[in-house]
Design a protein around this motif. Structure first.
Motif, short mmCIF file in Angstrom:
data_model
loop_
_atom_site.label_atom_id
_atom_site.label_comp_id
_atom_site.label_asym_id
_atom_site.label_seq_id
_atom_site.Cartn_x
_atom_site.Cartn_y
_atom_site.Cartn_z
N CYS A 40 28.78 90.60 29.82
CA CYS A 40 30.18 90.53 29.35
C CYS A 40 31.20 90.92 30.41
N CYS A 43 33.75 88.54 32.59
CA CYS A 43 34.92 87.87 32.00
C CYS A 43 35.81 88.79 31.18
N HIS A 44 35.22 89.83 30.58
CA HIS A 44 35.98 90.67 29.65
C HIS A 44 36.21 92.09 30.14
N ASN A 55 40.84 84.75 29.26
CA ASN A 55 39.73 85.44 28.61
C ASN A 55 40.26 86.51 27.68
N LEU A 70 30.47 85.69 17.83
CA LEU A 70 29.24 85.50 18.61
C LEU A 70 28.23 84.66 17.83
N PHE A 73 29.47 81.12 18.01
CA PHE A 73 29.24 80.53 19.33
C PHE A 73 27.79 80.09 19.45
N ASN A 80 32.28 76.38 22.54
CA ASN A 80 32.70 76.82 23.85
C ASN A 80 31.45 76.83 24.72
N MET A 83 30.53 80.34 26.26
CA MET A 83 30.09 81.34 25.29
C MET A 83 28.83 80.91 24.54
N MET A 86 26.19 82.20 26.73
CA MET A 86 26.13 83.66 26.70
C MET A 86 25.52 84.18 25.40
N ALA A 87 25.83 83.51 24.31
CA ALA A 87 25.37 83.99 23.00
C ALA A 87 23.96 83.52 22.66
#
Length: 206
Positions: A40, A43-44, A55, A70, A73, A80, A83, A86-87
């Motif tokens: 994470c 980006c966050h 973001n 999440l 996603f 997305n 994401m 990522m998820a």
């Protein structure tokens, strides 16, 4: 008109409550630490206070909302490409833990860059636009933009660019994970200028 708006808001609350039921259990923020620092953070930021306008800031966000996004996603309900990747490897427990982690972080103060635009946005946020059927944002997200756990997300201090992007995708239908189409219906009634104005106002809420 006011009665219609109230009914829309109530319907949205009921839908959101049902949609979030599976993510209602509390997560363990300590168990999310490794995911945050390896995935994470890029980006966050480590504390969820992203400095990149595209973001979203996650710090102080309602935990159940993060877990729900999440989940969406991963399933593709919210589209997305980044994401989704990522998820993909996250378990439901991971998602709850991440929600708990970012939810307990302190959100950094935001600031509006255009006072005149923010003033116009304030009117829409607090009072809506009765002539076009746009309800006040505060009805669901609270007068301070802090959200309503676990039904509606925190908006206060969020990047204006990100808020504007989400309103735009709700209006186009590209983002469609809003339960009973509540945000899609609202966004479809908003002008480009109204979206820009309310996004600017939200960015300065703390």
């Amino acid at each position: 008109m006011k009665q219609t708006m109230a009914m829309v808001a109530i319907a949205g609350v009921m839908t959101a409550s049902s949609a979030l039921a599976e993510t209602a259990a509390k997560g363990d923020p300590a168990k999310a630490q490794q995911i945050v620092t390896t995935v994470c953070v890029a980006c966050h930021a480590a504390d969820g206070n992203s400095v990149v306008p595209a973001n979203p800031k996650l710090a102080g966000q309602i935990p159940e909302y993060i877990a729900k996004q999440l989940t969406d996603f991963k399933s593709g309900a919210r589209k997305n490409p980044i994401m989704f990747g990522m998820a993909a490897a996250l378990s439901p427990e991971d998602m709850k833990n991440l929600g708990a982690f970012f939810g307990e972080k302190k959100a950094a103060s935001g600031s509006a860059k255009d006072p005149a635009l923010a003033a116009a946005g304030q009117k829409l946020f607090k009072g809506g636009n009765q002539s076009s059927g746009v309800p006040a944002c505060a009805a669901c997200h609270g007068p301070s933009g802090s959200g309503i756990p676990a039904q509606f997300p925190r908006l206060a201090g969020q990047h204006a660019d990100y808020i504007l992007a989400q309103l735009t995708t709700f209006r186009s239908g590209e983002r469609a994970n809003d339960g009973a189409k509540m945000m899609r219906v609202i966004a479809s009634k908003m002008t480009d200028q109204e979206m820009k104005a309310v996004s600017e106002y939200i960015s300065g809420l703390n």
